[in-house]
Write an enzyme that holds these catalytic residues in place. Sequence first.
Site, mmCIF file in Angstrom:
data_model
loop_
_atom_site.group_PDB
_atom_site.id
_atom_site.type_symbol
_atom_site.label_atom_id
_atom_site.label_comp_id
_atom_site.label_asym_id
_atom_site.label_seq_id
_atom_site.Cartn_x
_atom_site.Cartn_y
_atom_site.Cartn_z
ATOM 1 N N LYS A 267 -7.425 -1.770 9.128
ATOM 2 C CA LYS A 267 -8.110 -2.022 7.846
ATOM 3 C C LYS A 267 -8.886 -3.339 7.917
ATOM 4 C CE LYS A 267 -7.852 0.118 4.464
ATOM 5 N NZ LYS A 267 -8.658 1.271 3.981
ATOM 6 N N TYR B 86 -1.691 -0.542 11.254
ATOM 7 C CA TYR B 86 -2.427 -0.107 10.054
ATOM 8 C C TYR B 86 -3.284 -1.246 9.509
ATOM 9 C CZ TYR B 86 -3.167 0.526 5.007
ATOM 10 O OH TYR B 86 -3.739 0.565 3.759
ATOM 11 N N THR C 77 -7.042 -3.400 1.511
ATOM 12 C CA THR C 77 -5.653 -3.646 1.125
ATOM 13 C C THR C 77 -5.296 -5.126 1.268
ATOM 14 O OG1 THR C 77 -3.394 -3.319 1.946
ATOM 15 C CG2 THR C 77 -5.125 -2.858 3.499
ATOM 16 N N ASP C 78 -4.310 -5.565 0.496
ATOM 17 C CA ASP C 78 -3.840 -6.955 0.634
ATOM 18 C C ASP C 78 -3.147 -7.174 1.976
ATOM 19 O OD1 ASP C 78 -1.519 -5.478 0.137
ATOM 20 O OD2 ASP C 78 -0.754 -6.826 -1.414
ATOM 21 N N GLU C 79 -2.809 -6.063 2.676
ATOM 22 C CA GLU C 79 -2.077 -6.212 3.940
ATOM 23 C C GLU C 79 -2.918 -6.880 5.025
ATOM 24 O OE1 GLU C 79 0.475 -2.926 4.966
ATOM 25 O OE2 GLU C 79 0.580 -2.273 2.890
HETATM 26 P P1 NAD Z 1 -3.541 8.702 1.234
HETATM 27 O O1 NAD Z 1 -2.937 8.693 2.598
HETATM 28 O O2 NAD Z 1 -2.776 9.270 0.094
HETATM 29 O O3 NAD Z 1 -4.942 9.496 1.266
HETATM 30 C C1 NAD Z 1 -5.866 9.343 2.297
HETATM 31 C C2 NAD Z 1 -6.868 10.485 2.188
HETATM 32 O O4 NAD Z 1 -7.864 10.307 3.217
HETATM 33 C C3 NAD Z 1 -6.262 11.874 2.396
HETATM 34 O O5 NAD Z 1 -6.763 12.778 1.438
HETATM 35 C C4 NAD Z 1 -6.720 12.266 3.798
HETATM 36 O O6 NAD Z 1 -6.845 13.668 3.982
HETATM 37 C C5 NAD Z 1 -8.063 11.554 3.869
HETATM 38 N N1 NAD Z 1 -8.475 11.279 5.248
HETATM 39 C C6 NAD Z 1 -7.734 10.734 6.256
HETATM 40 N N2 NAD Z 1 -8.463 10.646 7.376
HETATM 41 C C7 NAD Z 1 -9.700 11.115 7.076
HETATM 42 C C8 NAD Z 1 -10.906 11.251 7.817
HETATM 43 N N3 NAD Z 1 -10.970 10.889 9.110
HETATM 44 N N4 NAD Z 1 -11.985 11.752 7.209
HETATM 45 C C9 NAD Z 1 -11.934 12.145 5.897
HETATM 46 N N5 NAD Z 1 -10.819 12.045 5.150
HETATM 47 C C10 NAD Z 1 -9.717 11.529 5.733
HETATM 48 O O7 NAD Z 1 -3.957 7.193 0.968
HETATM 49 P P2 NAD Z 1 -4.006 6.367 -0.397
HETATM 50 O O8 NAD Z 1 -2.689 5.755 -0.631
HETATM 51 O O9 NAD Z 1 -4.632 7.200 -1.446
HETATM 52 O O10 NAD Z 1 -5.011 5.204 0.032
HETATM 53 C C11 NAD Z 1 -6.413 5.331 -0.179
HETATM 54 C C12 NAD Z 1 -7.095 4.066 0.301
HETATM 55 O O11 NAD Z 1 -6.586 2.945 -0.412
HETATM 56 C C13 NAD Z 1 -6.856 3.777 1.785
HETATM 57 O O12 NAD Z 1 -8.051 3.282 2.323
HETATM 58 C C14 NAD Z 1 -5.784 2.690 1.774
HETATM 59 O O13 NAD Z 1 -5.891 1.865 2.903
HETATM 60 C C15 NAD Z 1 -6.131 1.950 0.499
HETATM 61 N N6 NAD Z 1 -5.008 1.264 -0.168
HETATM 62 C C16 NAD Z 1 -3.843 1.944 -0.446
HETATM 63 C C17 NAD Z 1 -2.819 1.285 -1.121
HETATM 64 C C18 NAD Z 1 -1.549 2.006 -1.498
HETATM 65 O O14 NAD Z 1 -0.616 1.360 -1.986
HETATM 66 N N7 NAD Z 1 -1.453 3.306 -1.318
HETATM 67 C C19 NAD Z 1 -2.966 -0.058 -1.489
HETATM 68 C C20 NAD Z 1 -4.177 -0.711 -1.194
HETATM 69 C C21 NAD Z 1 -5.172 -0.042 -0.533
HETATM 70 P P1 TYD Z 2 5.557 1.376 1.969
HETATM 71 O O1 TYD Z 2 5.651 2.209 0.736
HETATM 72 O O2 TYD Z 2 5.560 2.051 3.294
HETATM 73 O O3 TYD Z 2 4.271 0.455 1.782
HETATM 74 P P2 TYD Z 2 3.754 -0.810 2.682
HETATM 75 O O4 TYD Z 2 4.512 -0.856 3.937
HETATM 76 O O5 TYD Z 2 2.322 -0.465 2.920
HETATM 77 O O6 TYD Z 2 3.954 -2.008 1.809
HETATM 78 O O7 TYD Z 2 6.748 0.330 1.955
HETATM 79 C C1 TYD Z 2 6.969 -0.547 0.872
HETATM 80 C C2 TYD Z 2 8.150 -1.407 1.206
HETATM 81 O O8 TYD Z 2 9.325 -0.588 1.274
HETATM 82 C C3 TYD Z 2 8.059 -2.080 2.559
HETATM 83 O O9 TYD Z 2 8.671 -3.380 2.467
HETATM 84 C C4 TYD Z 2 8.870 -1.202 3.481
HETATM 85 C C5 TYD Z 2 9.951 -0.671 2.562
HETATM 86 N N1 TYD Z 2 10.463 0.675 2.883
HETATM 87 C C6 TYD Z 2 11.846 0.885 3.057
HETATM 88 O O10 TYD Z 2 12.664 -0.043 2.957
HETATM 89 N N2 TYD Z 2 12.260 2.149 3.362
HETATM 90 C C7 TYD Z 2 11.404 3.203 3.484
HETATM 91 O O11 TYD Z 2 11.846 4.346 3.784
HETATM 92 C C8 TYD Z 2 9.994 2.974 3.284
HETATM 93 C C9 TYD Z 2 9.005 4.096 3.421
HETATM 94 C C10 TYD Z 2 9.574 1.687 2.978
#
Ligand code: NAD
Ligand code: TYD
Length: 339
Positions: free
Chosen positions: A157, A153, A128-130
């Site tokens: 990562k 988090y 992630t970019d975070e």
């Molecule tokens: P999500 O929370 O929707 O899904 C995570 C999945 O991983 C779930 O199906 C969960 O059951 C499974 N999981 C959790 N712990 C596990 C374990 N110990 N063993 C096996 N499976 C397990 O997450 P997402 O939003 O789909 O993110 C997927 C990946 O992409 C993550 O690694 C996240 O850090 C990365 N990512 C997400 C975003 C975003 O905006 N959502 C952006 C950049 C990177």
């Molecule tokens: P989020 O979807 O949790 O993603 P991330 O923290 O990984 O970027 O949050 C996106 C942005 O929205 C972040 O600046 C936090 C804000 N946010 C709110 O203001 N209210 C909320 O209830 C949530 C979940 C996020």
Amino acid sequence: MKLLITGGAGFIGSNFVRHIFKKYPKYKIINLDKLTYAGNLDNLKDIADNAAAEGKYSFVRGDISDKVVVEDILKDGVDAIINFAAESHVDRSIDDSRVFVDTNIIGTQVLLDAALKFQVNRYIQISTDEVYGSLGPTGKFSESTPLAPNSPYSASKTSADLFVRAFYETYGLNTVITRCSNNYGPYQFPEKLIPLFITNAFYDQELPLYGDGKNIRDWIFVTDHCKAIDLVLHHGKPGQVYNIGGNEEKDNTEITKTILNALNKPESLIKYVKDRPGHDRRYAIDDSKIKNELGWSQEYDFETGMNETVKWYLDNKDWWERIKTGEYLEFYSRWYEGR
Ligand code: NAD
Ligand code: TYD
């Protein structure tokens, strides 16, 4: 090609499984997922049974940090591992970070060890970019920006990314890391900003905006992310990191107003609440490396992606209504107490 996809029952993982079967009908996928609160087999309901009947899909319920489970899958041989599995929500990591260490760090280390032991040809870490921390009003994250995570988090990562790097440098494992900005689209768990606010607004519930609502994220439609991972899987250079972005910087207030307009709901639903501790102010991505080296580009602009997303949530109420009344509701209520 035979792929081990971890976290394939989550938001991005399930979209990626769908992408692979559409583009490469002959590929085989093993989906290893623990089915935490965020994992949902309904995300693949429309394709899993057919693909399994054709012998190209299997699901294993298990933990990536469980060496026995992981080795049992890899002993039969896979060509690549793509590790999506993670605890993915910043607010939950603030509440309790232990499981973020177990899954995101130890889980990654177990997968890397097993990949080495069974000589897997390719390991892709979905990061992630975070990991880069927070930006001021100008500038963008490039692949050489120093790692400076601010939340439990992003710290987990980042630790995982460092293990991936170490396995490339020390053992020559063929690894690639992708670092993407905020995804949105179908099947996103309604704890993240966009699906939470769509589903709350639908029932005229408050939209809790943290702090002044001016924090900025870069937003990418999930299928654009999947296409980028596909390119990295097939053409990414070993040992490299690729940033992936949407080129759509928006502050949270703008996102909220877009959702309210789309649903024809009043701005009085917005409730400004106490800020998230350690809240990163701004993310922005320099994605010129993946564009220049691998020829990737975004297909979705924000307006098109949001129209599709809102429509999907309106058309799939069953999917999210079930989630919003389960275990998640308990966490949600606890987190918002006193905000
Ligand atoms: P999500 O929370 O929707 O899904 C995570 C999945 O991983 C779930 O199906 C969960 O059951 C499974 N999981 C959790 N712990 C596990 C374990 N110990 N063993 C096996 N499976 C397990 O997450 P997402 O939003 O789909 O993110 C997927 C990946 O992409 C993550 O690694 C996240 O850090 C990365 N990512 C997400 C975003 C975003 O905006 N959502 C952006 C950049 C990177
Ligand atoms: P989020 O979807 O949790 O993603 P991330 O923290 O990984 O970027 O949050 C996106 C942005 O929205 C972040 O600046 C936090 C804000 N946010 C709110 O203001 N209210 C909320 O209830 C949530 C979940 C996020």
